[in-house]
Scaffold this motif. Sequence first.
Motif, short mmCIF file in Angstrom:
data_model
loop_
_atom_site.label_atom_id
_atom_site.label_comp_id
_atom_site.label_asym_id
_atom_site.label_seq_id
_atom_site.Cartn_x
_atom_site.Cartn_y
_atom_site.Cartn_z
N UNK A 39 0.84 -1.19 0.00
CA UNK A 39 0.00 0.00 0.00
C UNK A 39 0.87 1.25 0.00
N UNK A 40 1.89 1.25 0.83
CA UNK A 40 2.79 2.42 0.89
C UNK A 40 3.53 2.61 -0.43
N UNK A 41 3.92 1.51 -1.07
CA UNK A 41 4.60 1.61 -2.36
C UNK A 41 3.67 2.16 -3.43
N UNK A 42 2.42 1.70 -3.42
CA UNK A 42 1.43 2.20 -4.38
C UNK A 42 1.21 3.70 -4.18
N UNK A 43 1.16 4.12 -2.93
CA UNK A 43 0.97 5.54 -2.63
C UNK A 43 2.17 6.35 -3.09
N UNK A 44 3.37 5.86 -2.81
CA UNK A 44 4.57 6.58 -3.20
C UNK A 44 4.65 6.68 -4.72
N UNK A 45 4.27 5.60 -5.41
CA UNK A 45 4.31 5.61 -6.86
C UNK A 45 3.32 6.56 -7.49
N UNK A 46 2.26 6.90 -6.77
CA UNK A 46 1.26 7.84 -7.27
C UNK A 46 1.41 9.22 -6.62
N UNK A 47 2.52 9.41 -5.91
CA UNK A 47 2.83 10.71 -5.29
C UNK A 47 1.72 11.17 -4.35
N UNK A 48 1.23 10.22 -3.53
CA UNK A 48 0.15 10.51 -2.60
C UNK A 48 0.50 9.93 -1.23
N UNK A 49 0.27 10.69 -0.18
CA UNK A 49 0.51 10.16 1.16
C UNK A 49 -0.67 9.31 1.60
#
Length: 320
Positions: free
Chosen positions: A274-284
């Motif tokens: 989940x954190x990787x997906x968020x980082x990849x979409x530039x979203x916290x």
Amino acid sequence: MALGEFELIRRFFDRPAPGLVRGIGDDCAVLAPTPGHHWLVSTDMLVEGRHFLSTVDPEALGHKALAVNLSDLAACGATPRAVFLALALPRADAAWLEAFARGLFQLADAHGVALAGGDTTAGPLNLCITAMGEAPAGQSLLRSGAQPGDTLWVSGTLGDARLALEGFRGTVSLPSEAFAATRLRMERPTPRVALGQALRGLATSAIDVSDGLLGDLAHVLAASNVGAELQADALPRSAHLAAQPLHLQRLCTLTGGDDYELVVTAPADGDDAVRAAAAGSDTSVTRIGRITAEPGLCCVDAQGQPVRAPGASFDHFRQT
């Protein structure tokens, strides 16, 4: 000379629509679905005095009218394709229309969305957009997939839009910087489209926060037949909201609407993904609780003590 209906459409809304077989100019738009994908369709209406103030900047209104629909597509993991605009106007004001269209098309261009058609009429100011997106068959995010043991996440921060509304209402006095920042969150929300797409195949359920976290999360729990433990003190908030009294913070984060952040559930062993997906979409993203087998929503503080809901989430027919 006053603008007529068809001159209004031609001047402000008719433009090339890449990705469509046929856009504005016929009785129907013609779209070609991508093989192996499902269509996802959402409609949202914005009514003056109910969803926005009469003093709102028309460019911001154009942005928000589209943003709230893109947020629904984001919550389902969809890639936006086309939108349809139904617009009721008390008068054909060229300056207002130019600013409104600019705000709408700036956001549309940022997400590769075509305006495929719609309708215009005279009447009280009312905006209705239908948005169409697509996702690979079987990969749409729905409200009904949450499982006991899943972790609960939210994107961005919560409560700024409600804090700005309280500022407009005069129930709280905000420093000018805080009011400007929270007003921006209320009038120009960010649809989390990239995050929704990144969570396909990972999140078990999702919804966007439009009417308030408690109310919107309750829809997921009902659809999935599960419960949740929500950590009230873990909810992410801006520095402007964190400077307010705790009771106001909880009112804004738990029941304030217009955030248009995503609330998602994911398997307990999927935190890193989940954190990787968020980082990849530039979203916290922030983990804010867990899904339980026993139905119902339990809200607790940092010490695990129950937190009483400060109010109810928005309901059009129960609130004025």
